[in-house]
Enzyme design. Structure first.
Site, PDB file in Angstrom:
ATOM      1  N   ALA A 141      -6.466   1.639  -1.842  1.00  0.00           N
ATOM      2  CA  ALA A 141      -7.736   1.517  -1.135  1.00  0.00           C
ATOM      3  C   ALA A 141      -8.393   2.885  -0.983  1.00  0.00           C
ATOM      4  CB  ALA A 141      -7.529   0.882   0.237  1.00  0.00           C
ATOM      5  N   GLY A 186      -2.390  -0.269  -2.930  1.00  0.00           N
ATOM      6  CA  GLY A 186      -3.173  -1.348  -3.513  1.00  0.00           C
ATOM      7  C   GLY A 186      -3.273  -1.273  -5.021  1.00  0.00           C
ATOM      8  N   GLU A 209       2.596   2.278   1.844  1.00  0.00           N
ATOM      9  CA  GLU A 209       1.808   2.067   3.063  1.00  0.00           C
ATOM     10  C   GLU A 209       2.554   2.423   4.339  1.00  0.00           C
ATOM     11  OE1 GLU A 209      -0.166  -0.612   0.014  1.00  0.00           O
ATOM     12  OE2 GLU A 209       1.848   0.096   0.484  1.00  0.00           O
TER      13      GLU A 209
END
Length: 323
Positions: A141, A186, A209
Site C-alpha cells: 500500500a 500488499g 505488516e
C-alpha cells in the site's frame, strides 16, 4: 536541462545537475536518435521485444520502455494485449517507479477497471501481472498517501485493496505473477492472488505488516497458508520475515526461481513461456479446471451442504435438493 538543474537549491540541485550531465554524456555516445530522460528509445522493435514490455513513445516513430520516474497517472498501469504467437496473453504492467509501485487510490482504481474488462473477454487466455520498474514488483500500500488520510478514509481504502486483489483471484483464466523484484505486504498479497508465481532469485518477498503493528489486509492471512501450510505461514507473518527467490521456492511460495538477467526481467520471460504453454489447451476446459481446483481448495457454499450440517446437528436424515 542542465541550467534548470543547477538552479535548484541544495542537494537536490546537485543531484539533478549530475543526472543531467550523465544523460547528456550517454546521449552523446549513443547518437542523435537516442535519448535517456529516465527511459530508453530506439528506432525499431520486433514482436519479441514488444512481448517483453515495450510501448510506443510519443511521435510514433520510436519506441520507449516505461522506466521513467516522471509517469502520468494514466500510465501507472499498462495493459498489453500481445499479438502473433502470443495472442491471447494479456500483460498488466505496474509502472509507478517514483513510489516503488505501491498501491495508490488511482492504481487500485485502474487495476479494478482493467480486471473488470478482462474477466468478460473470451479472447483472453492467460494474464501476466508484472512490474515495468527494475528491481520492484510492488511495495504494498502507498503509505505516504495513507498517512494523509483521515481515520474514516483508511478503512474504505484497505477494503478497496482487498476487493481489487479478490477480483484478480476470481479471474476465470490462469494468472501468473512475475516477481522480478521487491514484493512486500500488499505486493505479495497481489502475487498470492495469482494462480502461479515465478520469481528471480534476487527478488524479496514477505508479509511484513506486523512490523507496522498491523496485519495483512489483502487476503494474505488466508492465501499464504493455502500456499505453504498454516504453521509456516504463521511463522512468516509473526516474524515479518522476508525471503529471497530461492527461499521462497524451497517453502513452496513460488513455482519457479530464475537467476536474474541483465534486463531484469527473468521472471517475466519465464511467465511468458508458461503462458505460451497454456495457449494450445481448450479455453473452456482451462476455465472449468481453474474453477474446480479453486472450489476444491475452499468450502463449497451449497444449500445441500448446509442442510447436511443442520441434519447432523438435529440428528435426522438430511433432505437434499441438489442445490
Amino acid at each position: 536541462m542542465a541550467v534548470a538543474a543547477s538552479a535548484a537549491p541544495g542537494a537536490l540541485g546537485t543531484l539533478q545537475a549530475s543526472r543531467a550531465r550523465l544523460v547528456a554524456a550517454c546521449c552523446a555516445r549513443l547518437g542523435p536518435r537516442w535519448r535517456l530522460p529516465g527511459s530508453w528509445t530506439c528506432p525499431r522493435v520486433d514482436s519479441t521485444i514488444w512481448a517483453r514490455g515495450w510501448t510506443p513513445a510519443a511521435g510514433g516513430a520510436a519506441w520507449q520502455r516505461g522506466y521513467s520516474a516522471e509517469v502520468k497517472t494514466e500510465d501507472e498501469l499498462r495493459v498489453r494485449y500481445l499479438e502473433e504467437e502470443n495472442r491471447g496473453i494479456v500483460v498488466l504492467g505496474i509502472n509507478r517507479a517514483y513510489a516503488k509501485n505501491s498501491l495508490s487510490k488511482n492504481l487500485i482504481k485502474m487495476l479494478s477497471k482493467a480486471v473488470d474488462a478482462l474477466k468478460s473477454d473470451k479472447k483472453v487466455r492467460t494474464i501476466i501481472v508484472r512490474s515495468e520498474v527494475p528491481g520492484i514488483f510492488c511495495a504494498g500500500a502507498d503509505l505516504k498517501e495513507r498517512a494523509k488520510m483521515s481515520s474514516s478514509e483508511v478503512g474504505p481504502f484497505v477494503s478497496k485493496i482487498r476487493a481489487m486483489i479478490n477480483e484478480i483471484a476470481n479471474l476465470p483464466v490462469p494468472t501468473i505473477a512475475a516477481i522480478d523484484g521487491l514484493a512486500l505486504g500488499g505486493g505479495l498479497e497481489l502475487a498470492l492472488a495469482c494462480d502461479i508465481r515465478v520469481a528471480a532469485s534476487s527478488a524479496k518477498m514477505g508479509l511484513v505488516e506486523t512490523k507496522l503493528a498491523i496485519i495483512p489486509g489483502g487476503g494474505g492471512t488466508q492465501r499464504l497458508p493455502r500456499a505453504i501450510g498454516m504453521s509456516l505461514a504463521k511463522e512468516l507473518i509473526f516474524s515479518a520475515r522476508v525471503l529471497d527467490g530461492q527461499e521462497a521456492k524451497s517453502v513452496g511460495l513460488i513455482s519457479h526461481v530464475l537467476e536474474q538477467n541483465q534486463e531484469g526481467d527473468a521472471a517475466y520471460r519465464k511467465a511468458l513461456d508458461l503462458a505460451r504453454e497454456f495457449l494450445p489447451q481448450g479455453p473452456v476446459a482451462m476455465r472449468v479446471a481453474k474453477l474446480a481446483i479453486n472450489q476444491g481448495m475452499e468450502t463449497i457454499p451449497t444449500k445441500d451442504r448446509l442442510e447436511g450440517l443442520l441434519a447432523f446437528k438435529e440428528k435426522r436424515t438430511p433432505r437434499y435438493k441438489g442445490e
